[in-house]
Design a protein around this motif. Sequence first.
Motif, PDB file in Angstrom:
ATOM      1  N   VAL A 109       0.841  -1.188   0.000  1.00 11.69           N
ATOM      2  CA  VAL A 109       0.000   0.000   0.000  1.00 11.69           C
ATOM      3  C   VAL A 109       0.880   1.243   0.000  1.00 11.69           C
ATOM      4  O   VAL A 109       1.758   1.396   0.842  1.00 11.69           O
ATOM      5  CB  VAL A 109      -0.941   0.003   1.216  1.00 11.69           C
ATOM      6  N   GLY A 110       0.626   2.135  -0.954  1.00 10.22           N
ATOM      7  CA  GLY A 110       1.392   3.371  -1.043  1.00 10.22           C
ATOM      8  C   GLY A 110       2.736   3.244  -1.715  1.00 10.22           C
ATOM      9  O   GLY A 110       3.541   4.187  -1.694  1.00 10.22           O
ATOM     10  N   TRP A 111       2.980   2.116  -2.392  1.00  5.77           N
ATOM     11  CA  TRP A 111       4.289   1.929  -3.026  1.00  5.77           C
ATOM     12  C   TRP A 111       4.565   2.968  -4.103  1.00  5.77           C
ATOM     13  O   TRP A 111       5.711   3.368  -4.313  1.00  5.77           O
ATOM     14  CB  TRP A 111       4.394   0.518  -3.624  1.00  5.77           C
ATOM     15  N   GLU A 112       3.504   3.428  -4.784  1.00  4.87           N
ATOM     16  CA  GLU A 112       3.714   4.382  -5.877  1.00  4.87           C
ATOM     17  C   GLU A 112       4.173   5.739  -5.357  1.00  4.87           C
ATOM     18  O   GLU A 112       4.960   6.428  -6.008  1.00  4.87           O
ATOM     19  CB  GLU A 112       2.451   4.531  -6.738  1.00  4.87           C
ATOM     20  N   GLY A 121      11.820  14.256 -10.650  1.00  3.43           N
ATOM     21  CA  GLY A 121      12.663  15.443 -10.533  1.00  3.43           C
ATOM     22  C   GLY A 121      14.112  15.223 -10.878  1.00  3.43           C
ATOM     23  O   GLY A 121      14.783  16.141 -11.342  1.00  3.43           O
ATOM     24  N   THR A 122      14.629  14.020 -10.651  1.00  2.00           N
ATOM     25  CA  THR A 122      16.038  13.754 -10.959  1.00  2.00           C
ATOM     26  C   THR A 122      16.232  12.634 -11.969  1.00  2.00           C
ATOM     27  O   THR A 122      17.217  12.623 -12.685  1.00  2.00           O
ATOM     28  CB  THR A 122      16.821  13.380  -9.684  1.00  2.00           C
ATOM     29  N   LEU A 123      15.296  11.670 -12.034  1.00  2.00           N
ATOM     30  CA  LEU A 123      15.464  10.544 -12.952  1.00  2.00           C
ATOM     31  C   LEU A 123      14.386  10.462 -14.019  1.00  2.00           C
ATOM     32  O   LEU A 123      14.627   9.927 -15.093  1.00  2.00           O
ATOM     33  CB  LEU A 123      15.495   9.221 -12.164  1.00  2.00           C
ATOM     34  N   ILE A 124      13.175  10.948 -13.758  1.00  2.00           N
ATOM     35  CA  ILE A 124      12.089  10.833 -14.727  1.00  2.00           C
ATOM     36  C   ILE A 124      11.370  12.164 -14.881  1.00  2.00           C
ATOM     37  O   ILE A 124      11.313  12.975 -13.966  1.00  2.00           O
ATOM     38  CB  ILE A 124      11.080   9.741 -14.327  1.00  2.00           C
ATOM     39  N   ASP A 125      10.805  12.365 -16.083  1.00  2.00           N
ATOM     40  CA  ASP A 125      10.015  13.552 -16.356  1.00  2.00           C
ATOM     41  C   ASP A 125       8.517  13.297 -16.201  1.00  2.00           C
ATOM     42  O   ASP A 125       7.727  14.240 -16.167  1.00  2.00           O
ATOM     43  CB  ASP A 125      10.278  14.049 -17.784  1.00  2.00           C
ATOM     44  N   GLY A 126       8.118  12.040 -16.156  1.00  2.00           N
ATOM     45  CA  GLY A 126       6.721  11.663 -16.022  1.00  2.00           C
ATOM     46  C   GLY A 126       6.645  10.174 -15.752  1.00  2.00           C
ATOM     47  O   GLY A 126       7.639   9.456 -15.891  1.00  2.00           O
ATOM     48  N   ALA A 127       5.455   9.696 -15.360  1.00  2.00           N
ATOM     49  CA  ALA A 127       5.350   8.294 -14.979  1.00  2.00           C
ATOM     50  C   ALA A 127       4.018   7.695 -15.393  1.00  2.00           C
ATOM     51  O   ALA A 127       2.973   8.357 -15.343  1.00  2.00           O
ATOM     52  CB  ALA A 127       5.531   8.130 -13.465  1.00  2.00           C
ATOM     53  N   VAL A 128       4.081   6.433 -15.794  1.00  2.00           N
ATOM     54  CA  VAL A 128       2.898   5.588 -15.930  1.00  2.00           C
ATOM     55  C   VAL A 128       2.933   4.621 -14.751  1.00  2.00           C
ATOM     56  O   VAL A 128       3.914   3.901 -14.566  1.00  2.00           O
ATOM     57  CB  VAL A 128       2.897   4.805 -17.257  1.00  2.00           C
ATOM     58  N   ILE A 129       1.878   4.624 -13.945  1.00  3.98           N
ATOM     59  CA  ILE A 129       1.823   3.760 -12.775  1.00  3.98           C
ATOM     60  C   ILE A 129       0.812   2.648 -13.037  1.00  3.98           C
ATOM     61  O   ILE A 129      -0.348   2.924 -13.351  1.00  3.98           O
ATOM     62  CB  ILE A 129       1.425   4.538 -11.508  1.00  3.98           C
ATOM     63  N   VAL A 130       1.250   1.408 -12.904  1.00  4.58           N
ATOM     64  CA  VAL A 130       0.406   0.249 -13.195  1.00  4.58           C
ATOM     65  C   VAL A 130      -0.232  -0.252 -11.904  1.00  4.58           C
ATOM     66  O   VAL A 130       0.459  -0.561 -10.939  1.00  4.58           O
ATOM     67  CB  VAL A 130       1.230  -0.868 -13.857  1.00  4.58           C
TER      68      VAL A 130
END
Length: 352
Positions: A109-112, A121-130
């Motif tokens: 729970v809350g892993w995302e 902010g440092t590694l990704i510009d956006g995310a798809v969360i499955v």
Amino acid sequence: MSRGTRVTINDVARTAGVSVATVSKVINSRYGVAQATSERVQEVISSLGYESSLVARSLRSHRTNVIGILVAEFEPFSTEILKGVSQAVAGTGYELLAYSGGGASGNLVGWERRSLSRLSGTLIDGAVIVTPTVVEVHDGVPVVAIDPHAGPSGLPTVDSDNLAGAVSATEHLLALGHRRIAFLGGRTDLESSRLREEGFRLAMERAQVPVDPALVRVGGYRRETADRPAHEILELADRPTAVFAANDLMAIATLEAAADVGIAVPGDLSVVGFDDVPEAAATTPPLTTVAQPIQRMGSEAIGLLVELMAGREVPTPHLRLPTRLVQRGTTATVPAGTPSSRARAAGGAARP
């Protein structure tokens, strides 16, 4: 360079015989470097395998050109999502980072939220969360959710028509004459699981076939958690003639349980799954199932995310894709001699 040592910008500069500042200009396509020098630096970069770190890149430009694909774990469903994502990202100018954030701590729970706080902010510009457990996540980067636990919410979302898919699976079994149909449900905290059970019950109600509570069990969407309830259902004195499992992994567990207790599929028992992961077609006999367009779900999510990262509003914040029944070898007409078969011959419906 010693084996296993990371190539740095200093290594490139020393090998090319230029300054670090010159290498930096070449990497960032800035003016002030002669063509011949630029070509020599690029050749050295290629030969040494140099790549600037994502963190350094983000500090310079506030962008990494990387999309994060965040999953709780790598299992058949999320793996198919990744296939669709990788196809869709081609030509967008973005790279992919697949990250599993749910398994290490043991707290799903809350892993995302934890994953986004590490990466954004440092590694990704956006995310798809499955299949996120929490959909109200705001960590400074655009986010698209696929099949969230609680259903569509504030985030742009992609899912499939779980309700209609479950109705079609149940109606398929009813059309084959089955009346004593068991339902093996998924996790109780998932909206997809709730909708699949709702679809099962809706189709049974429309056919005026009561649902026997003894034939409704929770299988947890995993083979290992579905093993016991599948055995319990099949070992009943008045066992079902068909089982609708709310995903393919539980349907496969049902096939294994049937083999354990000597029940032939589809001669004595019909089984239907849901998802149509590659494992479904590899069972013996091949599994009849409801196909979600899983890879398309991944590609559609990338399309929405790219629009968000470009600062544009998405035309459809919630995209629901259709499902379809895939008939293979695990379903057949109800076995002769059962109450269901006698009712079918008489043109009526037998109560469980």
